[in-house]
Scaffold this active site. Structure first.
Site, mmCIF file in Angstrom:
data_model
loop_
_atom_site.group_PDB
_atom_site.id
_atom_site.type_symbol
_atom_site.label_atom_id
_atom_site.label_comp_id
_atom_site.label_asym_id
_atom_site.label_seq_id
_atom_site.Cartn_x
_atom_site.Cartn_y
_atom_site.Cartn_z
ATOM 1 N N ARG A 103 -123.616 38.135 33.833
ATOM 2 C CA ARG A 103 -124.950 38.711 33.844
ATOM 3 C C ARG A 103 -125.320 39.092 35.274
ATOM 4 N NH1 ARG A 103 -128.845 41.375 31.082
ATOM 5 N NH2 ARG A 103 -130.777 40.239 30.721
ATOM 6 N N THR A 380 -127.585 48.597 24.462
ATOM 7 C CA THR A 380 -126.523 47.672 24.850
ATOM 8 C C THR A 380 -125.320 48.071 24.006
ATOM 9 O OG1 THR A 380 -128.131 45.935 25.361
ATOM 10 C CG2 THR A 380 -125.932 45.175 24.825
ATOM 11 N N SER A 451 -131.503 36.933 28.628
ATOM 12 C CA SER A 451 -130.938 38.004 27.813
ATOM 13 C C SER A 451 -130.954 37.628 26.337
ATOM 14 C CB SER A 451 -129.496 38.279 28.245
ATOM 15 O OG SER A 451 -128.871 39.181 27.355
#
Length: 570
Positions: A103, A380, A451
């Site tokens: 991340r 995404t 997230s």
């Protein structure tokens, strides 16, 4: 009641047939494949074929995942990336389970107020576009870490297909071409972006146009030769920082140099005889899905009919309570204290289960307790991989919004993320009671933003059963949950599970999002009678998944037809 349930079962069959026809009119796709030696399923034909090609050369699932991810950085610039970050969940044939957290991180100069105007309001421009909103990218180092620890083939071999796709070009599918057109105005803000994604006539590249990316090819060649160190410490790093400095960004050489990939212990729990494995924080996926499954196990579901309104009501209420917990408690555990054990406990699930009124929807506003809410974007991408030895990979990564910050780094050919937007960017946001909310996901230097990405693995009798995950912002958690339920509780085949219409509730706003045109009016009316309010969206998620037939051992790879997709196997 029995007759009513049978009626809803037939409605499900009819609805999924309509969905199948509608979806296949969108674009040509290889939606499913059965295989024995290996399979990859992603949003893109090129990427899936690259991954299987790597396995045919002797690579394992981790090699294939790395090659697939680099290919998507070329062929699916909407979300595939080397300028973003994500999560890779691995289970080796030996039984070892690994979570690779790559991340993005906030730059060291980041502050909680960095996106606020002098009057305390959020600067929409700065928090969405350009260089200030970019976090430190993690993809290149994350993929290299996965390969170093678990790969087999040479590093250059894994990048070569992506290099060739960038250098020689790839033909755009309908979905990527449409995405470029929809984002044309914002992409046009940046000369370097226009140079890559716009034709001489000023239009973006269209379906079946050949997209050639020479600068990106050169960047990938450098990474292939020198590894991630050129991206984080070497010539590429210098160019990245120079471009940030010229365009109002705060990322420095030290930020790149200090970026760390984290190897984390996955979240693992039992559900109805299956083992469900998810990513830990800063992914909220593992915790939230485990919490929802725990609650549903306590409440109980009618296992015969997925679209029984009684089941759906309980599902919505479970989502409501867990999203409240997500907002109240979850953040980067390296920075904030999170009561993980409590959230995953049977006792906590029992408390929530008792609160669920099976006859009436709870008002989300009545549960509000000093918490602020932020939005997450839908853009995404996810892919799933399995090899002949039974190594499995679930990978979800992102640029945050479509094409990230819209800015391409000068001379390097890749888009930057706008991942800082995934923090709660307004520390002064008041809740509906007028007080300041708690902010476990507030901005802090070197912190990772919370997230919803939720790469997920499911085992049956200790063997791989399901590999899944999805894009979709906050809807990811509920999308993946419904896939797990469909293939475990309801015993649907993967193709049947993929066609099942989806819904999503996020506590606030107090709405149930449903896929447009896929739900029967009788079902919606039954839920409205319980007090639920609905909003339609085009689709929810993009669940490119693989299921292993527990009886035959055959791999069933299925691409979600909602956007684009390609299942490849051998």
């Amino acid at each position: 009641m029995k007759k009513r349930r049978i009626c809803f079962k037939y409605l499900f069959v009819i609805g999924t047939l309509v969905f199948h026809v509608k979806a296949n009119l969108v674009t040509a796709q290889q939606l499913s494949v059965k295989a024995r030696n290996g399979a990859v399923v992603s949003i893109d034909k090129y990427a899936s074929q690259v991954g299987v090609g790597i396995m045919k050369k002797g690579g394992n699932a981790i090699d294939a995942a790395v090659a697939t991810a680099f290919a998507l950085a070329v062929t699916h610039p909407f979300a595939g990336n080397i300028g973003g970050g994500g999560f890779m969940l691995i289970r080796l044939a030996s039984g070892e389970e690994i979570g690779i957290d790559y991340r993005e991180m906030a730059p060291a100069l980041a502050t909680p107020e960095m996106f606020l105007k002098p009057d305390g309001s959020v600067d929409i421009e700065k928090s969405n576009f350009g260089y200030l909103v970019a976090g430190v990218p993690g993809t290149v180092k994350g993929l290299e870490t996965a390969w170093q620890k678990y790969g087999k083939l040479p590093w250059r071999t894994l990048l070569q297909p992506a290099i060739e796709l960038a250098e020689n070009g790839c033909y755009l599918n309908k979905y990527d071409a449409k995405s470029l057109a929809l984002n044309k105005q914002n992409l046009a803000r940046y000369p370097e972006t226009r140079k890559i994604f716009f034709k001489p006539d000023g239009n973006t590249y269209a379906t079946e146009d050949l997209l050639i990316q020479k600068d990106l090819a050169a960047t990938l060649k450098a990474i292939a030769r020198r590894g991630s160190k050129t991206f984080y410490r070497g010539r590429i790093a210098n160019k990245i920082v120079k471009d940030f400095q010229a365009n109002g960004g705060i990322l420095t050489k030290e930020d790149l140099k200090n970026y760390e990939v984290k190897i984390r212990k996955p979240i693992k729990h039992n559900f109805q005889g299956y083992e469900v494995i998810g990513m830990p924080l800063p992914s909220s996926g593992g915790i939230a899905i485990a919490e929802m499954l725990n609650i549903l196990q306590q409440v109980g579901l009618n296992k015969e009919t997925p679209l029984d309104p009684e089941n759906l009501h309980v599902l919505i209420e479970t989502m409501r309570y867990v999203f409240l917990d997500r907002t109240r408690y979850l953040g980067d555990e390296d920075f904030v204290e999170v009561p993980v054990n409590k959230l995953l406990s049977e006792q906590h699930a029992a408390v929530i289960a008792k609160k669920i009124n099976k006859e009436k929807a709870t008002l989300s506003e009545s549960l509000y307790q000093n918490v602020s809410v932020h939005d997450e974007n839908m853009e995404t991408t996810h892919f799933s991989v399995i090899d002949k030895e039974g190594n499995i990979v679930s990978n979800t990564y992102t640029l945050e919004e479509a094409f990230g910050s819209k800015a391409v780094v000068k001379g390097l050919g890749f888009l930057l993320n706008n991942e800082m937007h995934d923090f709660n960017i307004n520390p002064n946001q008041a809740n509906i009671q007028g007080g300041l909310g708690t902010n476990p996901n507030g901005i802090a230097p070197k912190k990772r933003m919370l997230s919803s990405m939720a790469p997920t693995l499911v085992l049956k009798a200790g063997k791989p059963y399901l590999i899944t995950g999805s894009p979709g912002g906050r809807t990811i958690l509920n999308t993946v949950l419904q896939m797990v339920l469909a293939t475990t509780t309801y015993k649907l085949s993967l193709e049947e599970a993929m066609k099942l219409p989806r819904l999503s509730h996020h506590w606030m706003p107090d709405l149930v999002y449903i896929e447009k045109g896929l739900w029967d009016n009788q079902i919606i009316k039954a839920l409205e009678d319980k007090g639920h309010k609905f909003a339609e969206v085009e689709f929810l998620g993009d669940l490119h998944s693989i299921r292993v037939n527990p009886e035959t051992g055959e791999y069933e790879a299925v691409a979600d037809p909602r956007r684009a997709g390609w299942a490849e196997g051998y």
